[in-house]
Structures are given as structure tokens and as C-alpha cells.
Scaffold this motif. Structure first.
Motif, PDB file in Angstrom:
ATOM      1  N   ALA B 371       0.833  -1.199   0.000  1.00  0.00           N
ATOM      2  CA  ALA B 371       0.000   0.000   0.000  1.00  0.00           C
ATOM      3  C   ALA B 371       0.867   1.248   0.000  1.00  0.00           C
ATOM      4  O   ALA B 371       0.499   2.279  -0.545  1.00  0.00           O
ATOM      5  CB  ALA B 371      -0.911  -0.004   1.216  1.00  0.00           C
ATOM      6  N   MET B 372       2.018   1.153   0.613  1.00  0.00           N
ATOM      7  CA  MET B 372       2.899   2.313   0.683  1.00  0.00           C
ATOM      8  C   MET B 372       3.810   2.419  -0.535  1.00  0.00           C
ATOM      9  O   MET B 372       4.713   3.239  -0.561  1.00  0.00           O
ATOM     10  CB  MET B 372       3.737   2.250   1.956  1.00  0.00           C
ATOM     11  N   GLY B 373       3.596   1.571  -1.511  1.00  0.00           N
ATOM     12  CA  GLY B 373       4.313   1.755  -2.761  1.00  0.00           C
ATOM     13  C   GLY B 373       5.362   0.709  -3.087  1.00  0.00           C
ATOM     14  O   GLY B 373       6.101   0.856  -4.050  1.00  0.00           O
ATOM     15  N   ALA B 374       5.433  -0.360  -2.272  1.00  0.00           N
ATOM     16  CA  ALA B 374       6.374  -1.421  -2.616  1.00  0.00           C
ATOM     17  C   ALA B 374       5.835  -2.163  -3.831  1.00  0.00           C
ATOM     18  O   ALA B 374       4.673  -2.558  -3.851  1.00  0.00           O
ATOM     19  CB  ALA B 374       6.538  -2.386  -1.452  1.00  0.00           C
ATOM     20  N   THR B 375       6.679  -2.324  -4.851  1.00  0.00           N
ATOM     21  CA  THR B 375       6.247  -3.094  -6.011  1.00  0.00           C
ATOM     22  C   THR B 375       6.352  -4.577  -5.685  1.00  0.00           C
ATOM     23  O   THR B 375       6.984  -4.964  -4.692  1.00  0.00           O
ATOM     24  CB  THR B 375       7.133  -2.792  -7.224  1.00  0.00           C
ATOM     25  N   ASP B 376       5.745  -5.421  -6.536  1.00  0.00           N
ATOM     26  CA  ASP B 376       5.873  -6.873  -6.367  1.00  0.00           C
ATOM     27  C   ASP B 376       7.348  -7.261  -6.317  1.00  0.00           C
ATOM     28  O   ASP B 376       7.767  -8.075  -5.506  1.00  0.00           O
ATOM     29  CB  ASP B 376       5.199  -7.603  -7.534  1.00  0.00           C
ATOM     30  N   ALA B 377       8.122  -6.627  -7.199  1.00  0.00           N
ATOM     31  CA  ALA B 377       9.543  -6.960  -7.287  1.00  0.00           C
ATOM     32  C   ALA B 377      10.250  -6.623  -5.974  1.00  0.00           C
ATOM     33  O   ALA B 377      11.086  -7.384  -5.492  1.00  0.00           O
ATOM     34  CB  ALA B 377      10.181  -6.200  -8.441  1.00  0.00           C
ATOM     35  N   ALA B 378       9.893  -5.476  -5.370  1.00  0.00           N
ATOM     36  CA  ALA B 378      10.559  -5.072  -4.125  1.00  0.00           C
ATOM     37  C   ALA B 378      10.264  -6.085  -3.018  1.00  0.00           C
ATOM     38  O   ALA B 378      11.165  -6.457  -2.247  1.00  0.00           O
ATOM     39  CB  ALA B 378      10.097  -3.686  -3.708  1.00  0.00           C
ATOM     40  N   VAL B 379       9.003  -6.548  -2.958  1.00  0.00           N
ATOM     41  CA  VAL B 379       8.647  -7.548  -1.952  1.00  0.00           C
ATOM     42  C   VAL B 379       9.396  -8.846  -2.215  1.00  0.00           C
ATOM     43  O   VAL B 379       9.970  -9.464  -1.307  1.00  0.00           O
ATOM     44  CB  VAL B 379       7.116  -7.788  -1.961  1.00  0.00           C
ATOM     45  N   PHE B 380       9.428  -9.233  -3.489  1.00  0.00           N
ATOM     46  CA  PHE B 380      10.117 -10.448  -3.900  1.00  0.00           C
ATOM     47  C   PHE B 380      11.588 -10.402  -3.464  1.00  0.00           C
ATOM     48  O   PHE B 380      12.098 -11.314  -2.825  1.00  0.00           O
ATOM     49  CB  PHE B 380      10.014 -10.568  -5.425  1.00  0.00           C
ATOM     50  N   ILE B 381      12.233  -9.287  -3.777  1.00  0.00           N
ATOM     51  CA  ILE B 381      13.653  -9.147  -3.442  1.00  0.00           C
ATOM     52  C   ILE B 381      13.859  -9.211  -1.933  1.00  0.00           C
ATOM     53  O   ILE B 381      14.792  -9.854  -1.442  1.00  0.00           O
ATOM     54  CB  ILE B 381      14.209  -7.820  -4.024  1.00  0.00           C
ATOM     55  N   GLN B 382      12.949  -8.566  -1.205  1.00  0.00           N
ATOM     56  CA  GLN B 382      13.118  -8.559   0.256  1.00  0.00           C
ATOM     57  C   GLN B 382      13.110  -9.984   0.821  1.00  0.00           C
ATOM     58  O   GLN B 382      13.955 -10.345   1.631  1.00  0.00           O
ATOM     59  CB  GLN B 382      12.017  -7.732   0.904  1.00  0.00           C
ATOM     60  N   ILE B 383      12.152 -10.788   0.357  1.00  0.00           N
ATOM     61  CA  ILE B 383      12.046 -12.155   0.884  1.00  0.00           C
ATOM     62  C   ILE B 383      13.244 -12.997   0.450  1.00  0.00           C
ATOM     63  O   ILE B 383      13.836 -13.731   1.243  1.00  0.00           O
ATOM     64  CB  ILE B 383      10.729 -12.818   0.427  1.00  0.00           C
ATOM     65  N   ILE B 384      13.622 -12.844  -0.822  1.00  0.00           N
ATOM     66  CA  ILE B 384      14.786 -13.585  -1.333  1.00  0.00           C
ATOM     67  C   ILE B 384      16.020 -13.238  -0.507  1.00  0.00           C
ATOM     68  O   ILE B 384      16.794 -14.113  -0.102  1.00  0.00           O
ATOM     69  CB  ILE B 384      15.044 -13.229  -2.817  1.00  0.00           C
ATOM     70  N   ILE B 385      16.190 -11.947  -0.247  1.00  0.00           N
ATOM     71  CA  ILE B 385      17.383 -11.533   0.489  1.00  0.00           C
ATOM     72  C   ILE B 385      17.362 -12.085   1.902  1.00  0.00           C
ATOM     73  O   ILE B 385      18.393 -12.547   2.418  1.00  0.00           O
ATOM     74  CB  ILE B 385      17.514  -9.995   0.467  1.00  0.00           C
ATOM     75  N   GLU B 386      16.198 -12.094   2.523  1.00  0.00           N
ATOM     76  CA  GLU B 386      16.122 -12.678   3.867  1.00  0.00           C
ATOM     77  C   GLU B 386      16.568 -14.131   3.841  1.00  0.00           C
ATOM     78  O   GLU B 386      17.321 -14.589   4.696  1.00  0.00           O
ATOM     79  CB  GLU B 386      14.686 -12.592   4.394  1.00  0.00           C
ATOM     80  N   SER B 387      16.095 -14.839   2.821  1.00  0.00           N
ATOM     81  CA  SER B 387      16.439 -16.249   2.686  1.00  0.00           C
ATOM     82  C   SER B 387      17.943 -16.428   2.459  1.00  0.00           C
ATOM     83  O   SER B 387      18.585 -17.289   3.067  1.00  0.00           O
ATOM     84  CB  SER B 387      15.629 -16.839   1.533  1.00  0.00           C
ATOM     85  N   VAL B 388      18.495 -15.568   1.587  1.00  0.00           N
ATOM     86  CA  VAL B 388      19.927 -15.669   1.288  1.00  0.00           C
ATOM     87  C   VAL B 388      20.760 -15.310   2.521  1.00  0.00           C
ATOM     88  O   VAL B 388      21.748 -15.976   2.834  1.00  0.00           O
ATOM     89  CB  VAL B 388      20.293 -14.762   0.090  1.00  0.00           C
ATOM     90  N   VAL B 389      20.327 -14.269   3.233  1.00  0.00           N
ATOM     91  CA  VAL B 389      21.050 -13.870   4.449  1.00  0.00           C
ATOM     92  C   VAL B 389      21.055 -15.025   5.451  1.00  0.00           C
ATOM     93  O   VAL B 389      22.082 -15.378   6.037  1.00  0.00           O
ATOM     94  CB  VAL B 389      20.408 -12.609   5.074  1.00  0.00           C
TER      95      VAL B 389
END
Lengths: 235, 459
Positions: B371-389
Motif C-alpha cells: 500500500a505504501m508503494g512497494a512493487t511486487d519486485a521489491a517484496v520479492f527481493i526482500q524475501i529472497i534476500i532474507e532467505s539468502v542472508v
């Protein structure tokens, strides 16, 4: 030209064989700087209307223009950008991220807007000053009262200088006095030139706004504008 | 910027669920640790075997082995003569391309003893002087057998340093070197006189280790030294199996516990009852490595005559041995890598599971961010990065863990110290990261596809 313009907007949900018209041929104009409330009982379609106005959803039919951009055919990436730059949301349950402190919560929309860290910090403090919470920047949302949390949410909604703010039952979780404070804050922001749309089921709260629209069964059933009081145009 | 922020959010997310994250990371940690430790062990094995190959003789050494007669000669099997002194003499007289021919007769001696001390030799072998050169032995003290010793089948022997250590005392423990020339020991039940002792064979690593130990020992006061002697000697006798080798590899241990006696002595004192002139082993060495194939062919032709044209022998070169070693190392590495990779994949499934749990717990947050403007890609990257971290942290822990594992193995195993190489570390870290990436894909996709309206309504 109006800031927001809806022309014959339909939102139809297909549930099994049944067709549910959440919005049924709605046309509406909101001018820049207006303070307007949308009233209606639950299930009336006011949430659907707010979702469409807030670019969280697209209409089944009809045309919606926001700040000159037609959004009925926009892609999800474009919608995300519009939400980010032009729209601020305030929710009933505040929706602050519990793991982040106040300043970090306010910062979130700027991160998606690609604002530099230095500028983010400056603008965050400015916005917190506006809602009188600059000395709570390092606190966690859980450490604040409901009214304070909602003020943080308002600061977050304002942070990208949006063209329009949607407040969905912003006082629903607050006691009357705190709720009044929040409404006063909205009124103040309105005086400063913000366009604010207040969504509520409570006519008393709606009474603070000069213009009120009532939704019933997906249609605008009633529209009232104090600024036009005395004329017979509305009703 | 979103990337950096996502990494921060990832760390925060991991930190706020410490125990859960730790358990998840443990899967990756164990996978990486087993991968690194496995590679280290195989590297150690490889090193040990290569050193062993060098220690037991060069590439120009060939062993003549028995083999069952070929199918077309099966009817002649009864007449197969086996290896005899005939072969040795024939080769000596005729094989012009061979430099050395070393016949060996093994005495079946399990223990050698002196008083109450016993030692287990790797071999008690009757040999000629050629064995010294072919097997690259060096006599450090005393002498080799004289012609007189050989002719009279004298009860004399040359021993390896480890036999001395076990029968007379280890210089590293007692602090002085005993050179037991002229002493008498029992090979089985027969008395033999020590006339020579080989030098102490050890790997480069073992040498530095030993010298360091020696220096440390010299610094200690005399009384303490006596005490540690008693302790270490006591503990040595109590360990199961053979005490830890001092050469730094099985090949060196083996070489250090060799006992050589004259060939004729072995024949007369250990083989007389059998009334047989069979030789256990014939090792040969070619004159010129360029003529290796020709020399083998020549030896083969000569042996075919002495063996009545029955092909009951075969040549085993160091090359074939090294090929066998390489093959077995390859197999070990393959199976080890496979097991470690399976462990890593299991760890990856754990990461995926926890990422799914994590997003279903944060549906509202994801809706809000959208709602605050995160695109699908931004959400995707965030989760991927959490997993990679998560998986990368697990991998780093695994690297630390593998060092501990290798340290333990070094202290438990008898030889072939495992070696951690940087390429194994890099490979396993990259692999752990890729596993994290793959494990994050599906959860990230699910998070990115969330409808913001539904997500915001979610309680």
C-alpha cells in the motif's frame, strides 16, 4: 480539472453464479484541497470505493483519473508508484511495523521512493515535528499510546507529500477525546492544503468534513456539501 | 538502496526470531561443515597417499605379482611354477634393461620383542642389497649385511626407527636417542642381532611438528619432564590399536616399522620346514625410465621362459597403483560430496519452510508495504534476500564449525591430517548462497503475489 475523477465506475465480483455489484455506476469528483468523508454501513461498497481511489485495485468498468493519470488500465508497477508518490494511507489499526522504531516506520515509503538516507532522516524529523512526536523517534510503536501511534501513521502518510490522503476509520480504535485530537489534526492538515478523504461509518465523525458522500448498495445515495448550503443543488 | 534496506530488514527479521533462525541455519551449517570437512579429509587422504607413493619408491619401481593363469592355459595351472630364485637369477643375467632386481622372502613374524617390550613390524623381510635402493631406505646407523652375513645366514637385522622406539624407547619421550646396535631382539622366538638402523622417515609436516615439540620439551624443567614421560608412556600403552604414527602418514609409519634380514637367513631360518624355494615378491627397477615399456617386455620374455610359458605373473607399476589411488579418492570425493549436498538441500528445505512461516506471519506487513508503494519486485527481493542472508549466515557458521570438526579429526585419527583448502570454502559458501536463493524463490513469489487489499484485511 478535478484531482480525482470517477466516471461510471463499476466494480463487479463474481461469486459463483451470482454477480455482486460492489460499485454500481459511480461518478464522483474530488477537487484538490477538499476535506471529504465517505459514509456508509459495512458492505455498502465504501471500502471498495476507497480501494479504487487509493489505487489498490482497478475497476471492472469505467474511468478513474487521479492527478491527470488514468488508472483503470495501469499496470501493478505503475499503481505501486502512484500509491507511493501521490497517496497516503491511514488505517484504523494504525498498521505500524512493530519491529521498527517510529522514525524507521515513517521512513518506509521514502525507501520505496528511492530517497537518499540523509534526506530521509531530515524529512522524517520534519514530519514527526508536524505531528508533535519528534521526541519519540527512537521508540517502538508498542511503547506509544493509540493516539500517538495514529499520529505516527499520519506522519508516515504525509512523508512523500502525497496529493491525497485516505483515512479508513482513523478514530475507530481510539477513545473519543483522542479521536477528536486526530480529527483536529486532519482538519489542520486540510487547512494547510492537504486533500483528505475520510472513510467512516459514523455520521458524527463525518460531520467534521465540509462535504459528505453516503454510499449504499454500491451507489452514491446521498451527497451533501456545507459549502453549498442553502442551494437546492444537492439532494 | 532498496537492496541495502532489504538486507537490514533481513538481519532484523533473523535477529527477532533468534532461536528459530538458529535452528534453520543449523541445517545449512551442518551441510557446509560436512562439505568442507569431507573435502579436507579427502585432501588429507590424497596427500597421504601421494606421500606414501613417494616413500615406497619411485615410478620406476615395478612389482612382479602372482596372477591366476589365463583361461587358455588353465590346463597347465598345476605346472605353474610361481616366483622362484630361478626368476631372479634369470633376470639378473639377462634383463639388460633392468637396474635392480630385489627378491623378498617374508618371514611370518607377528611380534618382535625385547624383554617385556613388544613391537609389531609392518614386515620382516629377507632381502638383498637391491631392496635398500628400490624401497629408498637409508641406513642412518650401523651397516648393511655383509656377504658373510648372507652366506652364513646369520641372525642379523636392520630395523626401522619405530621398532627402536617401541623396544628401546622413543627419543621424543625419554629425551635421548638410543642407538641399539649390537643389541639382541627376538623375531618371533629367534634371537637376532641389530647391525643397523634406518633413518627416521617422516613427512615435512611431521618433522616441523616434532621439532617444535622437542623445543618445547627442552624448555621444561627436568622433574616435570620425567612426569610427563610417565604419563605419556602410560597413556600410550592404554590406547587401543596402534599408537598414533609419528611419521605423519601411514606410508611413513609402515616404512619406519620395517625389519630387514638377509635373504638367505629368511630362507633358512623361517622357510626350512616348507622345503620350498618360492620367493614372495620380486621388485624390479628399470635402468632408464624412457625404456620403461621395453624393459617390462624384456623382463616378461625372460620370465615366460623360466615359467615354462605359463603366464602366472603380472607387473604392477606405481603408475597403476597411483591410478587405483586416484580412482578411490575420486570415488570417496564423489560420494562425500553427494552426501554433503543432500545435507545442504535438506537445509535448504528447512530455510524454505521457515520463509513460508515467516511470510504467512507477516501478511499484513506485506500488504502495508505494498500500500505504501512497494512493487511486487521489491517484496520479492526482500524475501529472497532474507532467505539468502539466513543461508549465508548458516554457511559462515558451517565454515567455523568445519574448522572445529577438522581439529577433532586431527586429534582422533592416526594419520593423514585433513587439509582445508580455500576452494572448498568458497565452493561451499557459494553453494549455500545458491541454496538460500532457490529456497527463497517460492516463498518470495507467494509474498509478491499477495493482493494488498486481502493482505491488509488479514488478521
Amino acid at each position: 480539472m478535478a484531482l480525482v475523477e470517477l466516471e461510471n465506475v463499476f466494480k463487479i465480483y463474481q461469486v459463483g453464479d451470482e454477480e455482486i455489484r460492489a460499485l454500481d455506476d459511480v461518478s464522483l469528483k474530488i477537487e484538490s484541497g477538499e476535506f471529504i468523508s465517505i459514509i456508509g454501513p459495512s458492505g455498502s461498497g465504501k471500502s471498495t470505493l476507497m480501494h479504487l481511489l487509493g489505487c489498490l485495485d482497478t475497476p471492472t468498468r469505467g474511468k478513474i483519473t487521479l492527478d491527470g493519470i488514468e488508472i483503470q488500465n495501469a499496470s501493478s508497477v505503475e499503481l505501486a508508484a502512484i500509491r507511493n508518490r501521490k497517496i497516503g494511507f491511514v488505517f484504523q489499526s494504525f498498521n505500524l511495523l512493530p519491529k521498527l522504531n517510529v522514525a524507521q516506520n515513517v521512513e518506509v515509503p521514502m525507501i520505496y521512493a528511492g530517497v537518499s538516507a540523509k534526506e530521509r532522516k531530515e524529512r522524517t524529523m520534519e514530519a514527526l515535528k508536524k505531528v508533535d512526536l519528534e521526541n519519540r523517534a527512537k521508540h517502538r510503536p508498542m511503547q506509544l499510546s493509540g493516539g500517538q501511534q495514529q499520529r505516527v501513521a499520519i506522519a508516515r502518510a504525509l512523508i512523500n507529500q502525497p496529493r491525497i490522503i485516505f483515512a479508513d476509520e482513523p478514530t475507530g480504535n481510539l477513545d473519543t477525546i483522542t479521536g477528536d485530537n486526530i480529527l483536529n489534526l486532519f482538519r489542520e492538515l486540510s487547512h494547510q492544503g492537504s486533500t483528505i478523504v475520510l472513510v467512516t461509518h459514523n455520521p458524527e465523525i463525518a460531520a467534521v468534513t465540509p462535504r459528505r458522500i453516503e454510499i449504499r448498495d454500491g451507489k452514491i445515495s446521498f451527497s451533501e456539501d456545507d459549502r453549498l448550503a442553502g442551494t437546492s443543488l444537492n439532494k | 538502496m532498496i537492496l541495502w534496506n532489504s538486507i537490514q530488514v533481513g538481519f532484523k527479521q533473523i535477529w527477532s526470531h533468534k532461536f528459530r533462525s538458529l535452528l534453520t541455519m543449523l541445517g545449512i551449517t551442518l551441510g557446509v561443515a560436512s562439505l568442507v570437512a569431507m573435502a579436507a579429509i579427502v585432501n588429507g587422504m590424497e596427500n597421504g597417499m601421494k606421500e606414501g607413493l613417494i616413500a615406497t619408491g619411485g615410478l620406476d619401481k615395478v612389482i612382479i605379482n602372482d596372477q591366476s593363469v589365463p583361461v587358455w592355459q588353465e590346463h597347465l595351472a598345476q605346472m605353474a611354477p610361481g616366483k622362484t630364485m630361478q626368476d631372479v637369477y634369470a633376470l639378473k643375467n639377462n634383463a639388460t634393461l633392468l637396474k635392480r632386481i630385489s627378491p623378498e622372502i617374508r618371514a611370518s613374524v607377528r611380534y618382535v620383542s625385547r624383554g617385556d617390550n613388544r613391537s609389531r613390524p609392518s614386515e620382516v623381510c629377507g632381502v638383498t642389497e637391491d631392496a635398500l635402493f628400490i624401497n629408498q631406505h637409508e641406513i642412518a646407523y650401523g651397516r648393511w649385511f655383509t656377504q658373510m652375513d648372507s652366506e652364513t645366514a646369520a641372525p642379523v637385522c636392520v630395523i626401522g626407527s619405530q621398532i627402536r622406539d617401541e623396544l628401546f624407547g622413543d627419543p621424543n619421550v625419554i629425551g635421548e636417542e638410543i642407538i641399539p646396535l649390537g643389541e639382541t631382539i627376538r623375531l618371533g622366538e629367534q634371537l637376532f642381532t641389530i647391525v643397523g638402523m634406518f633413518q627416521h622417515y617422516e613427512s615435512e609436516m611431521a618433522r616441523t611438528e616434532r621439532l617444535a615439540q622437542k623445543a618445547a620439551l627442552a624448555k621444561q624443567p627436568k622433574v616435570t619432564r620425567a612426569f610427563t614421560n610417565a604419563v605419556s608412556q602410560g597413556s600410550q600403552s592404554r590406547t587401543w590399536g596402534r599408537p598414533r604414527g609419528k611419521g605423519g602418514g601411514w606410508a611413513f609409519d609402515r616404512k619406519n616399522s620395517t625389519i630387514y634380514i638377509p635373504l638367505k637367513t629368511a630362507l633358512i631360518r623361517f622357510r626350512m620346514a616348507e622345503n620350498s624355494l618360492k620367493i614372495d615378491d620380486i621388485d624390479i627397477q628399470v635402468k632408464n625410465y624412457e625404456e620403461f615399456e621395453a624393459a617390462l617386455q624384456q623382463a616378461r620374455n625372460i620370465l615366460m621362459i623360466t615359467h615354462n610359458r605359463i603366464e602366472d605373473f603380472t607387473f604392477s607399476t606405481q603408475e597403476t597403483q597411483s591410478e587405483t589411488i586416484e580412482q578411490s579418492i575420486k570415488n570417496t570425493r564423489m560420494s562425500g560430496t553427494l552426501i554433503a549436498i543432500i545435507a545442504l538441500i535438506v537445509g535448504g528445505i528447512g530455510v524454505m519452510n521457515i520463509m513460508l512461516a515467516s511470510i504467512s506471519e507477516r501478511i499484513r506487513e506485506i500488504g502495508l508495504r505494498k500500500a505504501m508503494g512497494a512493487t511486487d519486485a521489491a517484496v520479492f527481493i526482500q524475501i529472497i534476500i532474507e532467505s539468502v542472508v539466513l543461508s549465508t549466515l548458516g554457511g559462515l557458521m558451517g565454515v567455523a564449525f568445519s574448522y572445529g570438526l577438522v581439529y577433532i579429526i586431527q586429534n582422533v585419527s592416526t594419520s593423514n591430517a585433513p587439509i582445508i583448502k580455500p576452494d572448498a570454502l568458497i565452493f561451499s559458501m557459494i553453494f549455500a548462497t545458491i541454496i538460500g536463493l532457490i529456497a527463497g524463490l517460492y516463498p518470495a513469489l507467494r509474498a509478491a503475489k499477495l493482493d494488498p487489499i486481502q493482505a491488509l484485511r488479514f488478521e
